[in-house]
Design a protein around this motif. Structure first.
Motif, mmCIF file in Angstrom:
data_model
loop_
_atom_site.group_PDB
_atom_site.id
_atom_site.type_symbol
_atom_site.label_atom_id
_atom_site.label_comp_id
_atom_site.label_asym_id
_atom_site.label_seq_id
_atom_site.Cartn_x
_atom_site.Cartn_y
_atom_site.Cartn_z
ATOM 1 N N ASN A 277 35.092 -6.402 -5.171
ATOM 2 C CA ASN A 277 34.358 -5.488 -6.052
ATOM 3 C C ASN A 277 34.625 -4.039 -5.681
ATOM 4 O OD1 ASN A 277 33.215 -7.495 -7.622
ATOM 5 N ND2 ASN A 277 31.393 -7.657 -6.343
ATOM 6 N N PHE A 278 34.678 -3.755 -4.398
ATOM 7 C CA PHE A 278 34.958 -2.384 -3.962
ATOM 8 C C PHE A 278 36.353 -1.957 -4.420
ATOM 9 C CE2 PHE A 278 36.087 1.041 -1.099
ATOM 10 C CZ PHE A 278 34.920 1.798 -1.085
ATOM 11 N N PHE A 279 37.341 -2.825 -4.236
ATOM 12 C CA PHE A 279 38.697 -2.501 -4.674
ATOM 13 C C PHE A 279 38.772 -2.368 -6.195
ATOM 14 C CE2 PHE A 279 40.055 -4.857 -0.642
ATOM 15 C CZ PHE A 279 40.172 -3.697 0.093
ATOM 16 N N ASN A 280 38.054 -3.219 -6.924
ATOM 17 C CA ASN A 280 38.030 -3.120 -8.390
ATOM 18 C C ASN A 280 37.461 -1.786 -8.840
ATOM 19 O OD1 ASN A 280 39.193 -5.472 -9.396
ATOM 20 N ND2 ASN A 280 37.298 -6.627 -9.284
ATOM 21 N N LEU B 272 30.372 4.929 2.596
ATOM 22 C CA LEU B 272 29.882 3.639 3.085
ATOM 23 C C LEU B 272 29.328 3.751 4.508
ATOM 24 C CD1 LEU B 272 32.754 1.200 2.018
ATOM 25 C CD2 LEU B 272 30.496 1.395 0.989
ATOM 26 N N PRO B 273 28.313 2.940 4.824
ATOM 27 C CA PRO B 273 27.872 2.836 6.218
ATOM 28 C C PRO B 273 28.986 2.199 7.061
ATOM 29 C CG PRO B 273 26.354 1.684 4.735
ATOM 30 C CD PRO B 273 27.504 2.152 3.918
ATOM 31 N N PHE B 274 28.941 2.391 8.366
ATOM 32 C CA PHE B 274 30.006 1.932 9.260
ATOM 33 C C PHE B 274 30.312 0.443 9.093
ATOM 34 C CE2 PHE B 274 31.488 0.234 13.334
ATOM 35 C CZ PHE B 274 32.669 0.959 13.471
ATOM 36 N N GLY B 275 29.290 -0.395 9.051
ATOM 37 C CA GLY B 275 29.500 -1.835 8.929
ATOM 38 C C GLY B 275 30.229 -2.222 7.655
#
Length: 131
Positions: free
Chosen positions: A20-23, A40-43
């Motif tokens: 989803n992030f890549f999309n 984004l947070p580190f994790g």
């Protein structure tokens, strides 16, 4: 995600998050990806951009994921890297080996996305990366 993501096994929530992030934001080399990644947070940065299985198992992990072309490319390049590292002082050779493993870990998630979602079956495991 589009119809190319259908396979015999559904994707885990971790892979769904990555895909989803890549999309939404594109390749790691795109400005939109870089801007969203910074937020984004580190994790979640680690989840999107780093694969621990690929770090330790390199081409074997790519083969398990069904990316045999990329696995063979990584295997061949790994052999070259090992031969070059063998002629270096031990500390330099170890540094090269660690850097190579990190590079593979950083490319695995986007390579898998390209294979599963975009249908890209190229031999290049570094497609769309930051350089």
């Amino acid at each position: 995600m589009d119809s190319n993501t259908s396979s015999s096994a559904p994707l885990s929530p971790k892979w769904q998050f990555r895909f989803n992030f890549f999309n939404q934001h594109g390749a790691p080399s795109s400005p939109a990806f870089k801007a969203a990644y910074k937020q984004l947070p580190f994790g979640e940065k680690i989840k999107v951009n780093f694969n621990f299985f690929a770090l330790f198992f390199s081409w074997i992990y790519f083969l398990i994921l069904g990316m045999w072309r990329k696995a063979l490319t990584i295997l061949g390049l790994s052999i070259v890297v090992m031969v070059v590292a063998a002629f270096m002082p031990k500390a330099v050779g170890n540094g090269i080996a660690i850097a190579w493993s990190l590079l593979i870990a950083l490319t695995a998630n986007y390579s898998y996305y390209l294979e599963k979602v975009k249908g890209d079956t190229s031999w290049n495991p570094f497609a769309g990366m930051r350089w």
